[in-house]
Design a protein around this motif. Structure first.
Motif, PDB file in Angstrom:
ATOM      1  N   ASN A   3     -55.536 -19.248  45.992  1.00  0.00           N
ATOM      2  CA  ASN A   3     -54.782 -18.616  47.072  1.00  0.00           C
ATOM      3  C   ASN A   3     -53.610 -19.475  47.542  1.00  0.00           C
ATOM      4  O   ASN A   3     -52.901 -19.106  48.486  1.00  0.00           O
ATOM      5  N   LEU A   4     -53.405 -20.600  46.881  1.00  0.00           N
ATOM      6  CA  LEU A   4     -52.253 -21.432  47.206  1.00  0.00           C
ATOM      7  C   LEU A   4     -50.979 -20.787  46.668  1.00  0.00           C
ATOM      8  O   LEU A   4     -50.974 -20.226  45.570  1.00  0.00           O
ATOM      9  N   ALA A   5     -49.915 -20.861  47.442  1.00  0.00           N
ATOM     10  CA  ALA A   5     -48.621 -20.352  46.979  1.00  0.00           C
ATOM     11  C   ALA A   5     -48.190 -21.093  45.709  1.00  0.00           C
ATOM     12  O   ALA A   5     -48.624 -22.215  45.451  1.00  0.00           O
ATOM     13  N   LYS A   6     -47.324 -20.455  44.933  1.00  0.00           N
ATOM     14  CA  LYS A   6     -46.952 -20.984  43.618  1.00  0.00           C
ATOM     15  C   LYS A   6     -45.679 -21.836  43.634  1.00  0.00           C
ATOM     16  O   LYS A   6     -44.963 -21.915  42.642  1.00  0.00           O
ATOM     17  N   ASN A   7     -45.422 -22.494  44.748  1.00  0.00           N
ATOM     18  CA  ASN A   7     -44.196 -23.296  44.841  1.00  0.00           C
ATOM     19  C   ASN A   7     -44.333 -24.669  44.187  1.00  0.00           C
ATOM     20  O   ASN A   7     -43.379 -25.438  44.151  1.00  0.00           O
ATOM     21  N   TYR A   8     -45.512 -24.989  43.659  1.00  0.00           N
ATOM     22  CA  TYR A   8     -45.707 -26.211  42.887  1.00  0.00           C
ATOM     23  C   TYR A   8     -46.213 -25.857  41.495  1.00  0.00           C
ATOM     24  O   TYR A   8     -47.088 -24.995  41.335  1.00  0.00           O
ATOM     25  N   ASN A   9     -45.672 -26.546  40.496  1.00  0.00           N
ATOM     26  CA  ASN A   9     -46.164 -26.407  39.129  1.00  0.00           C
ATOM     27  C   ASN A   9     -47.163 -27.540  38.890  1.00  0.00           C
ATOM     28  O   ASN A   9     -46.828 -28.589  38.329  1.00  0.00           O
ATOM     29  N   ARG A  10     -48.382 -27.327  39.344  1.00  0.00           N
ATOM     30  CA  ARG A  10     -49.386 -28.387  39.356  1.00  0.00           C
ATOM     31  C   ARG A  10     -49.991 -28.621  37.974  1.00  0.00           C
ATOM     32  O   ARG A  10     -50.266 -27.676  37.236  1.00  0.00           O
ATOM     33  N   LYS A  11     -50.230 -29.894  37.648  1.00  0.00           N
ATOM     34  CA  LYS A  11     -50.912 -30.235  36.398  1.00  0.00           C
ATOM     35  C   LYS A  11     -52.380 -29.850  36.509  1.00  0.00           C
ATOM     36  O   LYS A  11     -52.959 -29.869  37.596  1.00  0.00           O
TER      37      LYS A  11
END
Length: 388
Positions: A3-11
């Motif tokens: 449910n976290l917004a997609k503003n980070y391209n997390r590894k």
């Protein structure tokens, strides 16, 4: 599904705990952390003094509001002023807030002396000063401002190193020049000491203020408490954050007596800025990082690290183009895109992060051990061998 917004391209990796220079993933793997929360964890993970300080303060006071005096903040401000150019400090929560406050201080100063039209800030194009609306327009990056119009006015730009363009951009409305002493996101580009001295002379001549953004490169990261210290330059305003909290969110603006006169009650505020819990941690970090022996060790470690990185560069010139940086703010500029290189470093249990211009950014804790640097050098060399 997250449910976290997609503003980070997390590894695709997460961590359960950290100790010193190491992070331990949830699947039990051990990583050498040379990201340090992007220069935030200045004393590594779970530093005993910081843990003890937080535990002790958490049982007394967390937050009381700036409507009241906060002794812990008074002590930290005194330490910062004693060890720097500053006469006054204003606490915030982050680097972006500190930069915003620095812009306000510069504009407010000229307003307070009857020159409200001196309100424009001159910045390096494609610099990085944070992610707020004003900060992204201060940075002048097309990528950062895309989709966030209308334009926040009041900023002009010049190219890094273009001194003639810088001079031409100064007008009767220019209030300040704001630069990162070492550009972090922009590719680990160091402003030379002679250039800082010339900037100071230019500001004095044109009656404008000098703002040196040390959010990333300050608090011992360069080997000096501030990266500009060796130049003997005294800026008017310096926003800081990241390393001063050792992982706890703290930002601040340091300023001289002249510009501080414009900041009267009601001109700026921060609900959480300067709270007792944050200030206690900041005091603990300051006690360690401001120590001359500690800073000398950072310089010695840097010399060893950068010297050996240059040896690797000389052996693999088709992979590495240049070694950049100062202190433990180091960049490996590659001949081509750094994505695969960073992935292979991570596969070999070394965590790093990217910067502009194909740079791999290396930010170990300031108390990193020499043996850990040697371990990182071994991994970097191994990856170069794999990719040659």
């Amino acid at each position: 599904m997250s449910n976290l917004a997609k503003n980070y391209n997390r590894k695709k990796i997460s961590f359960s705990y950290g100790k010193g220079s190491y992070l331990y993933s949830t699947d039990g793997k051990k990583y050498l952390d040379f990201v340090s929360g992007i220069a935030v964890n200045s004393l590594g993970h779970a530093h005993p003094k910081l843990v003890k300080t937080i535990n002790k303060q958490s049982k007394k006071l967390w937050h009381v509001s700036n409507a009241f005096q906060i002794p812990e903040g008074e002590r930290l401000a005194k330490k910062l002023c004693k060890n720097t150019f500053a006469d006054f400090v204003m606490f915030q929560n982050s680097g972006a807030e500190a930069t915003e406050a620095a812009i306000k201080i510069a504009r407010r100063y000229f307003f307070s002396i009857g020159k409200p039209n001196k309100n424009r800030i001159l910045c390096v194009k494609n610099s990085f000063h944070g992610r707020t609306l004003a900060a992204i327009f201060a940075s002048g990056s097309k990528k950062m401002i895309e989709g966030f119009g209308p334009k926040v006015n009041g900023f002009d730009h010049f190219d890094f190193g273009n001194h003639e363009l810088l001079k031409k951009k100064i007008t009767k409305n220019t209030a300040a020049i704001m630069v990162e002493t070492i550009m972090g996101e922009g590719g680990i580009k160091v402003i030379p000491d002679w250039c800082l001295r010339e900037l100071r002379k230019l500001c004095d001549k044109k009656n404008i203020l000098l703002i040196l953004d040390e959010v990333q490169c300050g608090i011992g990261r360069s080997g000096d408490f501030f990266a500009f210290e060796k130049s003997k330059v005294k800026p008017d305003i310096v926003p800081i954050a990241k390393g001063i909290g050792g992982g706890f969110p703290i930002g601040a603006v340091l300023m001289n007596k002249k510009v501080a006169t414009g900041m009267v009650p009601g001109t700026h505020g921060s609900t959480f800025g300067g709270n007792p819990l944050a200030m206690s941690v900041g005091n603990a970090v300051m006690d360690i990082v401001s120590n001359k022996k500690f800073l000398k060790n950072v310089k010695n470690l840097s010399k060893h690290f950068i010297s050996n990185l240059n040896n690797i560069k000389d052996k693999y010139p088709k992979i590495i183009k240049q070694i950049r940086g100062k202190g433990l703010l180091i960049g490996i500029q590659l001949q081509k895109d750094q994505t695969l290189f960073i992935k292979k470093l991570m596969d070999n249990k070394l965590l790093t992060i990217r910067a502009a211009e194909n740079v791999v950014r290396i930010l170990p804790p300031l108390n990193v051990k020499k043996v850990e640097i040697n371990q990182a050098l071994k991994i970097i060399k191994k990856v170069c061998e794999e990719l040659k």
